[in-house]
Every structure is written in C-alpha cells, then in structure tokens.
Design a protein around this motif. Sequence first.
Motif, short mmCIF file in Angstrom:
data_model
loop_
_atom_site.label_atom_id
_atom_site.label_comp_id
_atom_site.label_asym_id
_atom_site.label_seq_id
_atom_site.Cartn_x
_atom_site.Cartn_y
_atom_site.Cartn_z
N GLU A 286 -12.48 -8.39 5.16
CA GLU A 286 -11.50 -7.82 6.09
C GLU A 286 -11.04 -6.44 5.62
O GLU A 286 -10.89 -5.50 6.41
CB GLU A 286 -10.31 -8.77 6.20
CG GLU A 286 -9.26 -8.33 7.20
CD GLU A 286 -8.13 -9.33 7.32
OE1 GLU A 286 -7.06 -8.95 7.85
OE2 GLU A 286 -8.30 -10.49 6.88
N LEU A 287 -10.81 -6.31 4.31
CA LEU A 287 -10.39 -5.02 3.76
C LEU A 287 -11.48 -3.98 3.91
O LEU A 287 -11.21 -2.81 4.22
CB LEU A 287 -10.03 -5.21 2.28
CG LEU A 287 -9.48 -4.00 1.53
CD1 LEU A 287 -8.21 -3.47 2.18
CD2 LEU A 287 -9.21 -4.37 0.07
N LEU A 288 -12.73 -4.38 3.73
CA LEU A 288 -13.85 -3.46 3.87
C LEU A 288 -14.01 -2.99 5.31
O LEU A 288 -14.28 -1.82 5.57
CB LEU A 288 -15.13 -4.14 3.37
CG LEU A 288 -16.44 -3.37 3.53
CD1 LEU A 288 -16.40 -2.03 2.80
CD2 LEU A 288 -17.62 -4.20 3.02
N LEU A 289 -13.82 -3.89 6.24
CA LEU A 289 -14.02 -3.54 7.65
C LEU A 289 -12.90 -2.67 8.20
O LEU A 289 -13.14 -1.77 9.00
CB LEU A 289 -14.16 -4.81 8.49
CG LEU A 289 -15.41 -5.65 8.22
CD1 LEU A 289 -15.37 -6.94 9.03
CD2 LEU A 289 -16.68 -4.87 8.55
N ASP A 290 -11.65 -2.94 7.78
CA ASP A 290 -10.52 -2.22 8.35
C ASP A 290 -9.99 -1.11 7.47
O ASP A 290 -9.25 -0.24 7.94
CB ASP A 290 -9.38 -3.19 8.66
CG ASP A 290 -9.67 -4.06 9.88
OD1 ASP A 290 -10.45 -3.62 10.74
OD2 ASP A 290 -9.15 -5.19 9.94
N GLY A 291 -10.31 -1.13 6.18
CA GLY A 291 -9.81 -0.12 5.27
C GLY A 291 -8.39 -0.41 4.83
O GLY A 291 -7.65 -1.15 5.49
N PRO A 292 -7.97 0.15 3.70
CA PRO A 292 -6.63 -0.14 3.17
C PRO A 292 -5.50 0.43 4.03
O PRO A 292 -4.37 -0.05 3.94
CB PRO A 292 -6.65 0.51 1.78
CG PRO A 292 -7.69 1.58 1.88
CD PRO A 292 -8.73 1.06 2.81
N SER A 293 -5.78 1.42 4.83
CA SER A 293 -4.71 2.01 5.64
C SER A 293 -4.17 1.04 6.67
O SER A 293 -3.05 1.22 7.17
CB SER A 293 -5.21 3.28 6.32
OG SER A 293 -6.27 2.98 7.22
N ARG A 294 -4.94 0.01 7.01
CA ARG A 294 -4.50 -0.95 8.02
C ARG A 294 -4.04 -2.27 7.40
O ARG A 294 -3.82 -3.25 8.11
CB ARG A 294 -5.63 -1.20 9.03
CG ARG A 294 -5.91 0.04 9.86
CD ARG A 294 -7.23 -0.06 10.63
NE ARG A 294 -7.48 1.14 11.39
CZ ARG A 294 -7.99 2.26 10.88
NH1 ARG A 294 -8.31 2.31 9.59
NH2 ARG A 294 -8.18 3.33 11.64
N SER A 295 -3.94 -2.31 6.09
CA SER A 295 -3.43 -3.52 5.44
C SER A 295 -1.92 -3.62 5.64
O SER A 295 -1.22 -2.61 5.73
CB SER A 295 -3.76 -3.52 3.95
OG SER A 295 -3.11 -2.45 3.29
N THR A 296 -1.44 -4.83 5.72
CA THR A 296 -0.03 -5.09 5.98
C THR A 296 0.57 -5.86 4.81
O THR A 296 -0.16 -6.38 3.96
CB THR A 296 0.13 -5.93 7.26
OG1 THR A 296 -0.48 -7.21 7.04
CG2 THR A 296 -0.54 -5.24 8.44
N PRO A 297 1.91 -5.96 4.75
CA PRO A 297 2.51 -6.79 3.70
C PRO A 297 2.01 -8.24 3.73
O PRO A 297 1.90 -8.89 2.68
CB PRO A 297 4.01 -6.71 4.00
CG PRO A 297 4.18 -5.40 4.69
CD PRO A 297 2.93 -5.21 5.51
#
Length: 650
Positions: A236-247
């Motif tokens: 999920e992190l690879l597909l969306d990138g860290p900029s779209r990670s949430t708390p």
Amino acid sequence: MSAPAPHPGLHPAPRPDLLALTPDTLAALTNRGLVKRAARELESGTGPEVALAEDGTVSGRHPDGSLSELPPGLGLDAATCTCAAPGVCRHLIALVLAHQQQLPSTPSPELTWSPAEFDDAQLEAVLGAPALAAARRTLARGGQRATVHPAGPDHPVPWVELPACTVRFPVPHGLGYAISDAATSLHGETVALAVWAFRAADASGTTQVTLGDAPPSAPADHLDTALDTALGLAEELLLDGPSRSTPVFTAQLERTAARLTAASLHWPAAVVTALQRQTEAHTARDARYSPTELARLLTELHARSRAATLDPAGALGTRESADTPLRLARLVALGCRVTAPAPQARTAALYFAHPDAGVVLVLRKHWQLTGDQPATGPDLATRRLLGSTLRTLATANLVSEQLSRRPNRTVTLGRGRVAATTVTPLGNAWTALPAPLLVDDLAAHLRRWDDRAPRLIRPRVEAEDAVVLTVSAVESLGYDPARQQLEAVLRDPAGTPVLLRADHDPACPTRLDSLAATLASGRVTHVSGLLHPHAGHPVLEPLALLTPDGPTVPDLTPASPVPLPPLPPRPTDPLTHALESALTTLADLAHTGLRHTRPDLTPTTTALRRTGLHHTAALLDAVAASPTAATWTEAALHLHLALDLHHRST
C-alpha cells in the motif's frame, strides 16, 4: 573435609584440564582480582601444598589452614574449599596455578577437538537436568540460528555465537569450564545449545546452522498473519507513496511491528518500525526522511519474506527472547557516534568490543533537548552515563553486571547499582583484541566476507563490520568541500590500502577537524570504525583513533579548523553509477507512489544497457510498461543484489 590419599609413589602430575586454564580464562570464570591475588600468594611463597589422588582429584593445603579440592571431570563450580568465602575462592585459583607449576613448559593448544563430542548424558551430568530441559524447550520452538567457530590456529578456543549470547569452550574436553556471557540462570541452557550447534555444524559441514525441527514451510504455517499484514502495508505504501499515508496507516505499521516482535521475528519487525519512522519523518517534513532508504526498506521486507522459505531463522530473526541478561560483561570501548534524529533530540551510540564473544555491541543513549541547551558532540561529552561522562565511557574498559543483550547486538541498561559497573582507562586494550575484531591483515579479513549472504537478508545486527584496524601509514589526506567529506588512505602492516571516509555532521561540527589533526600528526597506530565494501574496495568510517598519547573520539573532541588540501578527482565506476542511478529512479517512483506516476525510464535503461546490464534494463522496462508492486519489487531486488555483489568484488 579430609584430603584424598595421594597416588602412591607419584609426585603431583599435571592434569590436562587444569593446565588449559589461562589467567584470562580463570578471570572469565571468576574475576581478575581473585586471579591476581592468588598469583601474588604463589609469588610470595605462600601457595598451597599440592597433592594428586588416585581418582584424579587435585587437593591443596594452604598456609591459613584451608583445604581445597578440584574433582576431575567437573568445572570450578564443583570444586570445594573449607574457607568461609562463597563460590570459587582465591584458594581454588591458587591451587590451579600451583598445579600448573608442576609442568616445566606450557603445552600447545589442542586444535582438533570439538564440543560436539559431549553427549546428552554428559550434558545432564555437568549442567544439570533442569538446564538440559530448558534447552530442549528452546530447541523445540525451532529457528535457533547459530554461528559455529571451530578451533583453529588463529583462535584455538572453539566458540558459538547464539542469537543473544556467546559460549566458549576454553578447555579441551572440559565441559564444566564452558563460558557463557549470559546470566548465571541461563548458563546451562546456553551451553547445551552451543554443544548442539557444534553437532549440527559437524553433521552439515557448515558453520551457519539452524537448531530445532522447524520445517522450511514453517514461516507460512505459524506466523499468524503478521508478516502477510506487513507485506500488505508495504505494498500500500509503495502504490500510494508516503505523502498519502495517514495517522491510521502509521498506527497500523506500529501494531504490525509489535506483533512481529511478539512472535520473535526481530528482523521484519525492525524493517516495519523503520518504515513507520520514514512515514512519520515525511509527514513532519523531517530531514530524516530519505526516498532511497524508504525504497530499500520496502525491498528488504520482500527479500526476507522470500528467503524465509529456505532459512527462516536467518531471514526473519531468531526465536530467542528479546533480551538476554549478561552475567558479567567485559567490554572494550571503540568510540562513539553522535547523531541528531530530530532538531531537539540527540543520540549517542557507544561501540564496545566484546572480546570473549568476538563481536561488537552498541549502547545507545537518547536526549531530548529543551530551549537553547548546547547540543554538539563535544557538549554532550560531559553528560553522565553509568556514573561516568560520555567521553570517559567512549575510551574505557567497561565491566558491568547491568547489561542485557538483544539479538541485534544492542545492549540495554538494567535496573541496578552504578557500583555494579567498573570503568577503567582504555590503555592498550585494542592491541589485545582477538581476530576478527583486531585487523592486522585486511586482505585476509575481507576474505571472510566471501560466503556472507546479501545484506538484504543477513541478520539485522548493529555494528556487524566494526573493527579496529592496525595502521602502518596514513596517505593522501584531503577534503572535498562539495560533499563536505574527508578522505585518507590508510595502510595496514601487510600494505593493503583502505579508504578512510568521514562526513561532516552539524551535530558534530568539529568531527572532521579533530580527525584531520590526529591523522596529520603521523602518530596514529590504530583506527576503529565501520568497515564496508564499495565498488570492490574497503571503506572505513572512523569512530576513534589511537596514538601513543591515547584515544581520540572525533565526535566528542573539540578542535580548531585544520587546512586540508582538496581531494583529487576520483574516477567514477560506470557499473556502480548505473546501478545506483537505477535504484534512485525506483526510489523516486516509490516516493511518488506507483499509482500516481507514468514513468519514462528510457535514460536509466539506456545507461544500464550501455554497461552490459541487459537483463536489469529489461526489468525496468517492465516497470515502465506496468508500474505495479510486483514489477517494481522484482527490479529493486535484482538491483540491490547486483550492487551488493559488485561492491564485494575485487
């Protein structure tokens, strides 16, 4: 207690197990103070009268009236003395030393024996049934990774490195004299595991063994869903990138790391924790965030998952407890590294050689700063830890009963008295370190790396390649202002060159000046540091330097600016450049998120083909045509392995 009857018609004859007890071994089994006191008594002529009984028991009558006995086939713990001192006393040590004087010369060490010769009946007789039962319970869990070091000319004492402790067998055929650096309560269990490791090594013909009956398919069968969950979060992190990670996503990473740790899968847990820190750093716009590091962690998690089908213990971590108390740690400081993990935080990593274990351990101390507190390395040098300043600890010999060792070779401080720790000046302790901690022949040392697994799947241990290098010459000292990097060429006594390289760090503004001044003095005899290969050449990142005046720790030492000549241009290795550029390209894709990019990788694939890496270029073509987690992972794994092998090539 009455003395055993001496053997009729015989003078006391040397007993082989007692002759093998060197002063260092006796100190490890007891303490150095007892050994020194016993030696002084013998030198002053107040040693015991020695007698040998028919059953092999050695006894001694001491001038103070005490009677001590050393029964055959057992260790010092089974010896007895009529004095009031508990445990092993000075009388027993004096009896050993006096008995050794019966032989006119010291025998040569025996190099052909193996602790595998001890059967389980002997283990139970010497270690006790409870210890053997505890070892069998540990063995039943499976996945015990061990590294076996047979006796040889360079190290006549066979030893085993278990996940969180080391066991040595200093006396040939003498199980009772085995030395474990684990706490006393774990001594018998760890010695039994070490013996079984030697058996497994003899049977398999390899020094890297896995104890226990866990089948190769075990990881998929009994890991719950923790590793699968970790892989899913990584995708999920690879597909969306860290900029779209949430708390919420960050909390999921934290919970997954905790589940992996609870299952004693330490290496994947460490990777997931590092991923969590990377996403937090990105969200906070923190300089600790690195797209390259994020991509490497994503690749490492997949690599460990795949390698687990063949070697679950090596790829996923051990099934040992997270912390193993050390009985009595005798450590030699190798220096200190100060970093700034956050603007208002500082971390000092103290590196200690553990000569008995043949490894380097790391003790970390973290500080949260407030206001305008001084925060450079020299400022922190006066902070106190274990009753001493940081500068003192970084250049000292340390003997402590307060430490616990983790599988990743970090140590933690237990709750206890500061008096349980003794700190003494370093002196010449570096020159007495055993190989491979002390390196006099770098070429021979580097050959040890030939059979190592790739970095992505090796055990995730700290200071894996920390060494002390004997220096015969310092050459080509210079500074690159563009990279803020100091470099020098060192030569070992065999003439092998190694590139010393140090980077400027605002947390340690005088690091390079202190390093340059010490190197330019022409008096450096040894350098401690982290050794790693790069493009087929060894590179040493220094921690401390030793001159006849004593040790210098650049991170903690204030210094005035030192003018240095500029470094000459270094030729670029085209293969290294092509592989690193391709990895940077993949890291940029992970930073953006594969779902949110349409990559044009033509310049990268062209450079790869120009260097002959056609298969690697085809893998990146697949990423460009279909940027999925599967294609990205295949390309990243291939690139990391290729670069790892290239760095180790000579």
